[in-house]
Enzyme design. Structure first.
Site, PDB file in Angstrom:
ATOM      1  N   ARG A 216       0.833  -1.203   0.000  1.00 18.95           N
ATOM      2  CA  ARG A 216       0.000   0.000   0.000  1.00 18.95           C
ATOM      3  C   ARG A 216       0.868   1.253   0.000  1.00 18.95           C
ATOM      4  NH1 ARG A 216      -4.037   0.192   2.948  1.00 18.95           N
ATOM      5  NH2 ARG A 216      -4.152  -2.033   3.475  1.00 18.95           N
ATOM      6  N   ALA A 237       6.669  -2.016  -4.373  1.00 17.29           N
ATOM      7  CA  ALA A 237       6.723  -1.322  -3.084  1.00 17.29           C
ATOM      8  C   ALA A 237       5.738  -0.155  -3.019  1.00 17.29           C
ATOM      9  CB  ALA A 237       8.145  -0.838  -2.822  1.00 17.29           C
ATOM     10  N   HIS A 238       5.743   0.532  -1.884  1.00 17.60           N
ATOM     11  CA  HIS A 238       4.768   1.604  -1.642  1.00 17.60           C
ATOM     12  C   HIS A 238       4.963   2.791  -2.592  1.00 17.60           C
ATOM     13  CE1 HIS A 238       7.757   2.939   1.740  1.00 17.60           C
ATOM     14  NE2 HIS A 238       8.165   3.332   0.558  1.00 17.60           N
ATOM     15  N   ASN A 239       3.845   3.393  -2.958  1.00 18.89           N
ATOM     16  CA  ASN A 239       3.807   4.597  -3.798  1.00 18.89           C
ATOM     17  C   ASN A 239       4.346   4.392  -5.212  1.00 18.89           C
ATOM     18  OD1 ASN A 239       4.424   5.738  -0.748  1.00 18.89           O
ATOM     19  ND2 ASN A 239       2.873   6.911  -1.846  1.00 18.89           N
TER      20      ASN A 239
END
Length: 340
Positions: A216, A237-239
């Site tokens: 997330r 991974a995130h973003n």
């Protein structure tokens, strides 16, 4: 399915017995009577002469005389895949909610939904019409899951994630786990977890392979664009922002805040450092490494660090020349010693 029906579907030029029934697909070397195959490259012409296939899908410029029926098309491999979709449709389970499934009272379950054994659907989540949750799949709270999705066994979709229509998540996929983000607290000699309160948005017609993970967003979102296909054991991974129709092969690792624009192709085991940008249409070769902040433009790239393919080929040629150059250097060194 009759051959003339297949030819009409493919809009190809057909030669042979149009009433012949086709019941399956196979490679040229393994095909039997009643099966259809394809020829993509003329170098496999000898296999065409030996095959037992009832029909062969061939390129438009195919000029050989063969005994089998054949259909001429622009792209034989694509045409073959389209035939396969019809002859081998995705298995559709009849609407059912297994007695062992745990469904929150305020969850919204659409029509014609299959929910298998030991599945869970959390508070305020929505499961779209025609979607299948297979054995052991878990859907968290406030999840929106679109129409006609296939969620394979032991998939986990964590809270607040949004999944579009006709998405396929293969066994063991995890969507919406916390991103890997920590801040060093030097005073107390420990790491403090950075907030991971964002979500994952997966657009329509995305497919994600077995045991892949999509984290997330930390404070925003991680997004996978429409029509993108991700292989097994990939880490997102995130973003991270992945555009439309992107292809990512197995064991690729994508660090936080990476942007991969539309129509890129990423081969296996590529590593992306954080805050890199891959521009629309770029192709990156296997085992490449994209270093932090790098912008990779359209074209073919490879290497560690990643570089344009022409540069990579030159560098490889130089490296292969090193043993020879070293021998020449030793000879020159010995010759200089003799002169002294």
């Amino acid at each position: 399915m009759k051959l003339n029906e297949i030819a009409d579907l493919l809009k190809g030029n057909f030669t042979g017995n149009g009433e012949l029934e086709i019941s399956g697909i196979a490679s040229l070397e393994n095909a039997q009577n009643g099966e259809i195959s394809f020829l993509e490259n003329i170098k496999f012409l000898e296999q065409v002469r030996k095959t037992n296939a009832s029909c062969i899908i061939v390129p438009k410029d195919f000029k050989e005389i063969i005994n089998q029926s054949f259909i001429k098309v622009e792209n034989p491999k694509l045409a073959f895949a389209k035939v396969a979709e019809i002859l081998y449709p995705t298995k559709k389970r009849q609407a059912e909610i297994h007695k062992s499934a745990i469904i929150a009272e305020n969850a919204i379950i659409g029509n014609d939904v299959f929910i298998g054994a030991f599945c869970c659907v959390g508070e305020n989540s929505e499961i779209g019409e025609g979607t299948q949750l297979r054995a052991g799949a878990k859907v968290g709270e406030n999840v929106k899951l679109g129409k006609n999705c296939i969620i394979d066994p032991n998939v986990f979709i964590e809270d607040n994630c949004e999944i579009g229509n006709e998405v396929i998540l293969h066994a063991g996929v995890v969507i919406g786990t916390d991103g890997f983000g920590y801040v060093r607290d030097s005073e107390n000699n420990k790491h403090i977890k950075f907030p991971q309160i964002g979500k994952v948005i997966i657009e329509d017609n995305v497919e994600i392979g077995a045991n892949s993970c999509v984290d997330r967003g930390a404070l925003g979102e991680t997004r996978i664009g429409e029509g993108s296909k991700i292989d097994n054991q990939v880490q997102v991974a995130h973003n991270v922002s992945i555009g439309k129709r992107v292809i990512i092969a197995a064991q690729t690792g994508i660090s936080g805040s990476v942007t991969i624009e539309d129509d890129c192709v990423i081969a296996g085991q590529v590593g992306f450092a954080d805050h890199t940008t891959i521009k629309k249409g770029a192709v990156i070769g296997a085992k490449s490494a994209v270093f932090p902040g790098k912008i990779v433009r359209k074209g073919y790239w490879s290497g560690i660090p990643v570089m344009p393919m022409d540069e990579y080929k030159k560098l490889n040629a130089y490296i292969k020349s090193l043993p020879r150059l070293f021998k020449e250097f030793k000879k020159l060194k010995e010759a200089l010693k003799e002169k002294k």
